[in-house]
Motif scaffolding. Structure first.
Motif, PDB file in Angstrom:
ATOM      1  N   TRP A 227      28.093   9.172  -3.860  1.00 13.93           N
ATOM      2  CA  TRP A 227      27.224   8.789  -4.976  1.00 13.93           C
ATOM      3  C   TRP A 227      27.509   9.630  -6.215  1.00 13.93           C
ATOM      4  N   HIS A 228      27.666  10.926  -6.059  1.00 13.97           N
ATOM      5  CA  HIS A 228      27.919  11.789  -7.212  1.00 13.97           C
ATOM      6  C   HIS A 228      29.221  11.417  -7.911  1.00 13.97           C
TER       7      HIS A 228
ATOM      8  N   VAL B  65      20.708  15.900 -17.841  1.00  7.71           N
ATOM      9  CA  VAL B  65      19.407  15.574 -17.253  1.00  7.71           C
ATOM     10  C   VAL B  65      19.284  16.152 -15.843  1.00  7.71           C
ATOM     11  N   VAL B  66      20.340  16.018 -15.050  1.00  9.68           N
ATOM     12  CA  VAL B  66      20.315  16.529 -13.675  1.00  9.68           C
ATOM     13  C   VAL B  66      20.153  18.040 -13.662  1.00  9.68           C
ATOM     14  N   ALA B  67      20.962  18.736 -14.460  1.00  7.38           N
ATOM     15  CA  ALA B  67      20.889  20.192 -14.487  1.00  7.38           C
ATOM     16  C   ALA B  67      19.537  20.661 -15.032  1.00  7.38           C
ATOM     17  N   GLY B  68      19.059  20.014 -16.098  1.00 12.21           N
ATOM     18  CA  GLY B  68      17.780  20.414 -16.673  1.00 12.21           C
ATOM     19  C   GLY B  68      16.611  20.171 -15.741  1.00 12.21           C
TER      20      GLY B  68
ATOM     21  N   SER C  80      16.074   5.598  -3.865  1.00 13.23           N
ATOM     22  CA  SER C  80      16.459   5.714  -5.279  1.00 13.23           C
ATOM     23  C   SER C  80      17.907   5.286  -5.478  1.00 13.23           C
ATOM     24  N   VAL C  81      18.797   5.729  -4.587  1.00 14.33           N
ATOM     25  CA  VAL C  81      20.200   5.341  -4.693  1.00 14.33           C
ATOM     26  C   VAL C  81      20.355   3.840  -4.464  1.00 14.33           C
TER      27      VAL C  81
ATOM     28  N   ALA D  65      19.002   8.037 -10.630  1.00 17.00           N
ATOM     29  CA  ALA D  65      20.008   8.964 -10.107  1.00 17.00           C
ATOM     30  C   ALA D  65      19.499  10.405 -10.127  1.00 17.00           C
ATOM     31  N   ASP D  66      18.720  10.745 -11.139  1.00 15.74           N
ATOM     32  CA  ASP D  66      18.157  12.090 -11.207  1.00 15.74           C
ATOM     33  C   ASP D  66      17.111  12.300 -10.118  1.00 15.74           C
ATOM     34  N   VAL D  67      16.275  11.307  -9.873  1.00 15.39           N
ATOM     35  CA  VAL D  67      15.281  11.398  -8.793  1.00 15.39           C
ATOM     36  C   VAL D  67      15.980  11.565  -7.450  1.00 15.39           C
ATOM     37  N   ALA D  68      17.061  10.830  -7.241  1.00 15.93           N
ATOM     38  CA  ALA D  68      17.815  10.968  -5.993  1.00 15.93           C
ATOM     39  C   ALA D  68      18.378  12.377  -5.848  1.00 15.93           C
ATOM     40  N   ASN D  69      18.847  12.970  -6.934  1.00 21.26           N
ATOM     41  CA  ASN D  69      19.384  14.333  -6.869  1.00 21.26           C
ATOM     42  C   ASN D  69      18.287  15.343  -6.565  1.00 21.26           C
TER      43      ASN D  69
END
Length: 593
Positions: A62-63, A87-90, A122-123, A160-164
């Motif tokens: 996925w990533h 967004v993911v890192a933040g 989510s994915v 994608a951010d929720v999945a991470n």
């Protein structure tokens, strides 16, 4: 008298009887081997390995795929990919402590099941949205003057951010908490499970992106989305069953330390007693700080009841973050965790930055793929070295040896900056030091600075990537089939030293990573295991953001040597922090003995 002496006069009967006994023992062993194997296959360790392998494989696919999908969606431009990374890192940086606090405060099975469900759903939903966007992109761009496309991009990035975030929670729960309980707090078994999980991660990091990349290349992006969607649905069911079984067969997982609720009177009395007592012991000091923090949290929660709901939520969030970072700071392994985080500020890894630089230096895509495979092998060697060194030298000394090995190998990368064939130009640090009063001189300097850059051809509006049919998708970068590589450098000594250092350094790197991981598992109390590891994830993402800021500030191939030196300085600082922790831990051990 023995059976052999009694049977000797019978002429060889003893030999026959001995052979019968040996045959019977072999039959018993043959029957016991399948039985022990079956017990292992039904045991919690194997179930955790399979569940982790499925989860890691899906995460790696996925990533890799989401970055490629975002490039394809936005006209083969890196803007959406950059926004997604930010967004993911933040989000992890801000929500790491609350996620860890949620892991601590809820039963283990509920945390694992909820994280697993949120991540895979989510994915799945994101894959469906991407399939619709790829299939009806032209029609979607015509609705609301193109704003529906922006809405789709936003939905994709949010999902994608929720999945991470859910993946982060699942990693903290399983790899930082469940494994410790399953091994019964046995350090040898814990080291073995940590090393095995890391080996699985190394293998999936290479194979999973290659698998989904081949599907996307040979078929289409829509088929790639469907492949990921199907994998996540199957993985959700299998992981749910396996984790549920592990929770049932390991009763210790159902026991968690309760959250102590205290009132204002007990807080004030406890503080008064601790103030009057003159105990200077380190253990009692830590317990005193934990009790004070719990009292302050309880009193703050009571003060928040008179505020509006939105302010209560905000104050709870800020209080949780503050107490989470304080809990991280007061851990005895704080310096070791910080040292590990500093290792994320580096360009010396097989990410898109290093491989992209190598491509500009004339390294072919096929050779880069081979180097990635070799780096995976050295990473596996690092996990083997960790288990061997821990048995021989102890955990703290293993970290010291791994740090020294890591830094020694990285010296080759520093040498590559000044070796023949390096495009580094230190004058770029002083762009205004030499006046450009001579046109021919400035032109020759410009040509010299462009000597090793990627020779893009065509107009200014040429797309970043060519047609998809000429792209090889690999683990962390995009390799081109029909485009020229970088100009052939004067010498390959620099690039050889660079990759020799990066590849060999992975042995010490992964051994050090496993050392710090086990130190965190062993030294953090069970009630704070989630929040401290959540803050550790936040620190890792923060330092990873810094390395992208470095690249943005110095994006040209001529700058890469400077980035290498800065990376080595950050890594040296991280290992220095670990050395300080090791010195403190050894002094404490000697004082106790």
């Amino acid at each position: 008298m023995s059976l052999r002496a009694d049977a000797a006069p019978c002429g060889g009967v003893a030999v026959d009887l001995e052979l019968d006994d040996v045959r019977e023992e072999r039959k018993k062993k043959a029957r016991s081997i399948p039985g022990s194997a079956l017990v292992y296959l039904k045991g919690p360790k194997f179930l955790i390995y399979v569940s982790g392998a499925l989860s890691m494989w899906g995460d790696r696919m996925w990533h890799f795929a989401i970055s490629v999908f975002l490039i394809e969606l936005y006209g083969r431009n890196l803007l959406l990919t950059a926004v997604f990374g930010l967004v993911v890192a933040g989000s992890v940086l801000l929500l790491g402590a609350p996620i860890g606090d949620w892991v601590d405060r809820n039963p283990r099975n509920k945390v694992a099941h909820a994280s697993l469900f949120i991540q895979n759903i989510s994915v799945t939903v994101c894959s469906i949205v991407l399939m619709l966007v790829f299939s009806y992109k032209k029609w979607i761009e015509q609705i609301w003057d193109g704003w529906l496309t922006v809405v789709c991009y936003t939905v994709v990035i949010i999902l994608a951010d929720v999945a991470n975030l859910a993946s982060t929670a699942l990693t903290i729960a399983i790899q930082r908490d469940w494994i410790v309980v399953i091994t019964g707090y046995n350090r040898g078994h814990l080291a073995g499970m940590n090393a095995t999980m890391r080996r699985i991660d190394q293998v999936t990091n290479i194979l999973a992106p290659l698998a989904v990349g081949q599907v996307m290349t040979l078929a289409s992006n829509v088929v790639g989305c469907g492949f990921i969607l199907g994998w996540n649905l199957v993985s959700l069911i299998v992981e749910f069953i396996f984790l549920s079984r592990v929770y049932r067969i390991v009763p210790e997982l159902s026991v968690k330390p309760p959250v102590v609720e205290v009132d204002e009177q007990s807080c004030s009395e406890g503080r008064r007693k601790r103030t009057n007592s003159k105990d200077a012991g380190s253990v009692r000091e830590v317990k005193r700080r934990v009790a004070d923090d719990r009292c302050s949290i309880s009193l703050k929660l009571k003060e928040m009841t008179n505020l509006p709901l939105c302010f209560r939520k905000l104050q709870w969030f800020l209080s949780t973050c503050k107490e989470g970072w304080r809990a991280y700071y007061r851990q005895p392994v704080f310096l070791a965790g910080m040292g590990l985080a500093f290792l994320y500020t580096t360009v010396l890894g097989f990410d898109c930055i290093t491989t992209g630089y190598a491509y500009t230096q004339g390294i072919s895509g096929s050779l880069l793929s081979v180097l990635m495979g070799v780096s995976a092998i050295t990473g596996l060697l690092g996990t083997v070295m960790f288990t061997k060194l821990r048995k021989l030298c102890g955990l703290v000394n293993t970290g010291i040896i791994s740090s020294c090995l890591h830094l020694s190998c990285l010296l080759l990368c520093v040498c590559s900056v000044f070796a023949p064939g390096s495009p580094v130009d230190l004058r770029l640090l002083m762009p205004y030091s030499e006046p450009a009063n001579n046109g021919s001189e400035s032109g020759s300097m410009a040509r010299q600075r462009q000597k090793h850059t990627y020779p893009f051809q065509g107009g200014r509006n040429q797309p970043l990537l060519p047609d998809r049919s000429s792209i090889h998708w690999t683990n962390t970068t995009v390799l081109f089939e029909n485009m020229p590589s970088g100009n052939t450098p004067e010498s390959y000594v620099s690039i050889i030293l660079l990759f020799l250092g990066v590849i060999t350094a992975r042995i010490g790197l992964w051994s050090f990573d496993l050392t710090v991981t086990q130190l965190l598992q062993e030294n953090i109390c069970e009630s704070e295991r989630g929040v401290v590891n959540g803050v550790q994830s936040s620190m890792n993402y923060l330092m990873d953001l810094l390395h992208f800021v470095m690249v943005i500030s110095a994006p040209q191939p001529q700058h890469f040597g400077i980035l290498v030196i800065i990376s080595v300085l950050f890594i040296t600082a991280g290992h220095t922090m670990y050395f300080l922790y090791a010195r403190k831990a050894k002094r404490k051990h000697h004082s106790n003995t």
